[in-house]
Every structure is written in structure tokens, then in C-alpha cells.
Design a protein around this motif. Structure first.
Motif, PDB file in Angstrom:
ATOM      1  N   ALA A  61       0.813  -1.030  -0.094  1.00  0.00           N
ATOM      2  CA  ALA A  61       0.147  -0.221  -0.124  1.00  0.00           C
ATOM      3  C   ALA A  61       0.984   1.258   0.027  1.00  0.00           C
ATOM      4  O   ALA A  61       0.670   2.437  -0.742  1.00  0.00           O
ATOM      5  CB  ALA A  61      -1.056   0.061   1.165  1.00  0.00           C
ATOM      6  N   ASP A  62       1.914   1.249   0.795  1.00  0.00           N
ATOM      7  CA  ASP A  62       2.901   2.445   0.740  1.00  0.00           C
ATOM      8  C   ASP A  62       3.267   2.658  -0.591  1.00  0.00           C
ATOM      9  O   ASP A  62       3.337   3.872  -0.998  1.00  0.00           O
ATOM     10  CB  ASP A  62       4.015   2.024   1.765  1.00  0.00           C
ATOM     11  CG  ASP A  62       3.862   1.802   3.196  1.00  0.00           C
ATOM     12  OD1 ASP A  62       2.554   2.286   3.646  1.00  0.00           O
ATOM     13  OD2 ASP A  62       4.540   1.126   3.622  1.00  0.00           O
ATOM     14  N   ILE A  63       3.641   1.851  -1.370  1.00  0.00           N
ATOM     15  CA  ILE A  63       4.263   1.700  -2.843  1.00  0.00           C
ATOM     16  C   ILE A  63       3.122   2.502  -3.657  1.00  0.00           C
ATOM     17  O   ILE A  63       3.269   3.219  -4.390  1.00  0.00           O
ATOM     18  CB  ILE A  63       4.890   0.578  -3.328  1.00  0.00           C
ATOM     19  CG1 ILE A  63       6.204   0.132  -2.380  1.00  0.00           C
ATOM     20  CG2 ILE A  63       5.316   0.693  -4.806  1.00  0.00           C
ATOM     21  CD1 ILE A  63       6.736  -1.191  -2.413  1.00  0.00           C
ATOM     22  N   LEU A  64       1.979   1.656  -3.713  1.00  0.00           N
ATOM     23  CA  LEU A  64       0.974   1.795  -4.665  1.00  0.00           C
ATOM     24  C   LEU A  64       0.378   3.190  -4.332  1.00  0.00           C
ATOM     25  O   LEU A  64      -0.068   3.780  -5.491  1.00  0.00           O
ATOM     26  CB  LEU A  64       0.022   0.557  -4.678  1.00  0.00           C
ATOM     27  CG  LEU A  64       0.586  -0.653  -5.238  1.00  0.00           C
ATOM     28  CD1 LEU A  64      -0.322  -1.950  -5.069  1.00  0.00           C
ATOM     29  CD2 LEU A  64       1.580  -0.719  -6.289  1.00  0.00           C
ATOM     30  N   LEU A  65       0.122   3.396  -3.271  1.00  0.00           N
ATOM     31  CA  LEU A  65      -0.633   4.775  -3.085  1.00  0.00           C
ATOM     32  C   LEU A  65      -0.193   5.959  -3.768  1.00  0.00           C
ATOM     33  O   LEU A  65      -0.953   6.828  -4.085  1.00  0.00           O
ATOM     34  CB  LEU A  65      -0.434   5.000  -1.523  1.00  0.00           C
ATOM     35  CG  LEU A  65      -1.390   6.309  -1.023  1.00  0.00           C
ATOM     36  CD1 LEU A  65      -2.884   6.152  -1.076  1.00  0.00           C
ATOM     37  CD2 LEU A  65      -0.861   6.199   0.445  1.00  0.00           C
ATOM     38  N   TYR A  66       1.206   5.907  -3.986  1.00  0.00           N
ATOM     39  CA  TYR A  66       1.684   7.260  -4.776  1.00  0.00           C
ATOM     40  C   TYR A  66       1.893   6.835  -6.265  1.00  0.00           C
ATOM     41  O   TYR A  66       2.510   7.673  -6.959  1.00  0.00           O
ATOM     42  CB  TYR A  66       2.968   7.568  -4.043  1.00  0.00           C
ATOM     43  CG  TYR A  66       2.686   7.986  -2.613  1.00  0.00           C
ATOM     44  CD1 TYR A  66       2.198   9.201  -2.118  1.00  0.00           C
ATOM     45  CD2 TYR A  66       2.890   7.036  -1.375  1.00  0.00           C
ATOM     46  CE1 TYR A  66       1.787   9.574  -1.027  1.00  0.00           C
ATOM     47  CE2 TYR A  66       2.636   7.257  -0.348  1.00  0.00           C
ATOM     48  CZ  TYR A  66       2.181   8.561  -0.012  1.00  0.00           C
ATOM     49  OH  TYR A  66       1.740   8.933   1.138  1.00  0.00           O
ATOM     50  N   LYS A  67       1.420   5.651  -6.614  1.00  0.00           N
ATOM     51  CA  LYS A  67       1.547   5.128  -8.195  1.00  0.00           C
ATOM     52  C   LYS A  67       3.099   5.215  -8.399  1.00  0.00           C
ATOM     53  O   LYS A  67       3.591   5.662  -9.484  1.00  0.00           O
ATOM     54  CB  LYS A  67       1.021   6.132  -9.149  1.00  0.00           C
ATOM     55  CG  LYS A  67      -0.764   6.023  -9.091  1.00  0.00           C
ATOM     56  CD  LYS A  67      -1.168   7.018 -10.127  1.00  0.00           C
ATOM     57  CE  LYS A  67      -2.714   6.604 -10.060  1.00  0.00           C
ATOM     58  NZ  LYS A  67      -3.260   7.333 -11.169  1.00  0.00           N
TER      59      LYS A  67
END
Length: 365
Positions: A171-177
Motif C-alpha cells: 500500500a505504501d508503494i502503490l498509494l503514490y503510483k
């Protein structure tokens, strides 16, 4: 306003189909050797607030983080305090460690004008996206990840937070695309989960997330000074095994003087047969910004005792200004709190529209 993320999903998907092996489909890059800056992309990485970083953290991650600021147009670094509470934390210690980590990152060269530095728990979108992605993740997928297998085996059990830790990482990674994630080789399987979840979400709800690629640092792992078969670690029970970036010159000299070597006096680089001496060469080369071959050449004619002094000088020279800057920043906690608050606002500007889109696609609104 969110910064544009330029990524070529078609290229990534073709790459994945062509190379059907876990290590290949990571699209790993040796970022330290890249001379040309990428045209676009967004980098994300996080670090737990577990006290001041040690030499291994600095050479294995933070030095690369600093370099990435100049290579990518959008860079986010998070102090991941949500991750840290998978282990019991004293609240006062945690608050102090968050500020200590902020001071350490700034002193090592993280520039809040070129990178967004923020505290993970202050951006609530991380936790909500983690729940949504957790509903797309199977139990068998998580059971095989190294974090759970290693830590749950030690305790014979583990918390739900420890079990779902990799989903929060995703989630940390994907949240900022994010398009690129600097990782060590021991974190590759966790990044694979983020890649899988991006594909699963995109397949179910339509393309939204880029499939993030790994950026593998070219720096060799720094080993324990007392047991060169293991990585340098803050949790090592032997005080002489680990060099903190805030250690005094006397402490650094003492630890390196007592570093394990062997009974051969010549300095050579052979990690398999001479791990202790090779660890010193790795440290020397990295801290003096030279190749391993150059470090060995400089050591020609020296025995290991004399060479330890050379390594000590290189380490002290690099770490002294960092230690002094950390001490200066620690004396002004209000400045550190303000800097993290500004970083949080910038992070939320990027995170909020992404989560709104996720909520809409899932059907919440």
C-alpha cells in the motif's frame, strides 16, 4: 496537485510475459551505475524509526536514497512508524526515534526540497489502502514471505500486524503510483507482492497502478564486525559489532580495531574464504568512494592491523560531519516536527486523489 507519473505499462507487461522468472520480472536496475537521469517516474521507499541508522543502513540504503533525488523527478521517503509497531514500542521512545530518524536522514543528505520526507502514520490513506489490498491477498501468499517465516519462527507465533506487514508495504508503494522502489535483495519477495497486487487490482477494477520496478543498489552488504557471516544489525547483542553513524571517532576506532579478521596478514578481497578482511575492504571502498580493486591496491604492503587504521580514517572522515549535523538538528525538535508536517501535507496531496479513485472503483462511493 499530484505530479504526473510517466510510465510505460505496455512495456512492463511485455517484459513480464517475456521473462517468466521472479528475479527477471522485477525489471531490476543498478541505479548507482546509471549516468543518465530517467525521463520520468516516481520513487518511494520507507525506513522504520528504530533509532539512529548504522553504517550498513547508510551504505546499503541511505547513500543510494540521496543519489536518487537527482535521478528522478518525484521522490518520496517515509518514516514508517506504522510498520514499527509490529514489535512492542514504548510511546515516548517511538516519538523520539521518529525525530532522530528525521534528523539522520537530513544529515545524510536527504533534501526536503527535492524529496518528500514524511511520517507514514500521519497519512491515513496508507492504512485504508492496506485494508483494501489485504482483501485481494490470500493467506498462503503471505505465509511464504520471509518476514513472517523468520520472525514468527523465533516467537512460535506472531501478531496479525506482522503477518499483514507486506500488504501495508504494498500500500505504501502503490498509494503514490510509484514506478521504482529501491530495495535490497532480501526485500525482493515483498516487492513482488506489491507488483502482484497492482496487477490484481488493475485486472479487477481497471488500470490504475503502475507495476513498480526494483532498484537494486550496487553497494555490497556491510557485515557484522564481530561475525562477518551476518549482516550488520542494530539488534546485535555485541556492542562492538555495529558502527552507528553517530559514533564518536574513538568508538569507531575501537570497533574497527577489534573487528574479526583471520591469521593471514595480507589484505585481499575474498568474501568466501576471508569474510572479515573482505568486510573491511568493502567498508573502505564504499566510504572512500573507490572500487574494491582500488582499496586492495592501496592496502598493498600493509598488514591487517595497519589496514584497520586506514579504514578507520575513511569512516571517521565520512561520518564526522553527519554526526555533527545530527546533533545540531536534534537540538531543535520543533524544526524537525515542522519539516515532517510539511512533508505530510505534500504526501497527502498525492495520496488523497489516488485513494478517492480506488474508493470509487471498489464501489464505496
Amino acid at each position: 496537485m499530484a505530479l504526473p507519473v510517466r510510465t510505460n505499462l505496455k512495456h512492463l507487461l511485455c517484459f513480464i510475459q517475456k521473462f517468466n522468472s521472479p528475479k527477471r520480472f522485477l525489471c531490476a536496475e543498478r541505479s548507482a551505475g546509471n549516468k543518465e537521469s530517467p525521463e520520468g517516474g516516481r520513487v518511494f521507499s520507507g525506513i522504520q524509526p528504530t533509532g539512529v541508522p548504522h553504517l550498513g543502513n547508510y551504505l546499503g540504503a541511505l547513500e543510494n536514497w540521496v543519489a536518487l533525488q537527482n535521478q528522478y523527478p518525484s521522490v518520496l521517503y517515509s518514516i514508517v512508524d506504522l510498520h514499527s509497531i509490529t514489535q512492542p514500542q514504548d510511546p515516548a521512545d517511538l516519538r523520539r526515534n521518529i525525530l532522530d530518524m528525521a534528523a539522520s536522514l537530513l544529515a545524510c543528505g536527504i533534501d526536503p526540497e527535492r524529496a518528500i520526507l514524511f511520517q507514514q502514520s500521519q497519512v491515513s490513506e496508507h492504512a485504508e489502502l492496506s485494508w483494501i489490498l489485504g482483501c485481494l491477498t490470500t493467506l498462503p501468499r503471505l505465509r511464504h514471505l520471509p518476514q513472517w517465516k523468520m520472525k514468527s519462527k523465533v516467537k512460535n507465533e506472531g501478531s496479525v500486524g506482522l503477518f499483514t506487514y507486506p500488504v501495508l508495504q504494498a500500500a505504501d508503494i502503490l498509494l503514490y503510483k510509484s514506478t521504482h522502489v529501491p530495495v535490497g535483495e532480501d526485500q525482493i519477495q515483498h516487492l513482488e507482492l506489491a507488483q502482484d497486487l497492482a496487477r490484481i487490482f488493475n485486472g479487477r477494477y481497471g488500470d490504475l497502478f503502475p507495476v513498480p520496478a526494483a532498484l537494486l543498489s550496487s553497494t555490497r552488504k556491510v557485515k557484522s564486525l564481530r561475525d562477518p557471516s551476518s549482516k550488520m544489525s542494530k539488534s546485535d547483542s555485541q556492542a562492538m559489532a555495529t558502527i552507528s553513524i553517530t559514533d564518536s571517532p574513538d568508538d569507531i576506532a575501537l570497533k574497527l580495531r577489534r573487528a574479526v579478521t583471520d591469521f593471514t596478514s595480507e589484505v585481499t578481497f575474498d568474501p568466501e574464504k576471508r569474510p572479515g578482511v573482505s568486510n573491511l575492504v568493502t567498508i573502505h571502498a564504499a566510504m572512500a568512494r573507490m572500487s574494491v580493486e582500488e582499496a586492495v591496491s592501496q592496502a598493498r604492503g600493509l598488514d591487517t592491523f595497519a589496514y584497520k587504521k586506514v579504514v578507520t580514517e575513511a569512516v571517521i572522515q565520512r561520518l564526522t560531519p553527519i554526526r555533527e549535523e545530527i546533533e545540531r538538528l536534534r537540538s531543535d525538535p520543533a524544526h524537525l516536527e515542522g519539516l515532517l508536517a510539511r512533508g505530510t501535507l505534500r504526501a497527502r496531496e498525492l495520496a488523497a486523489p489516488v485513494l478517492r479513485e480506488v474508493r470509487q472503483r471498489v464501489g464505496f462511493c
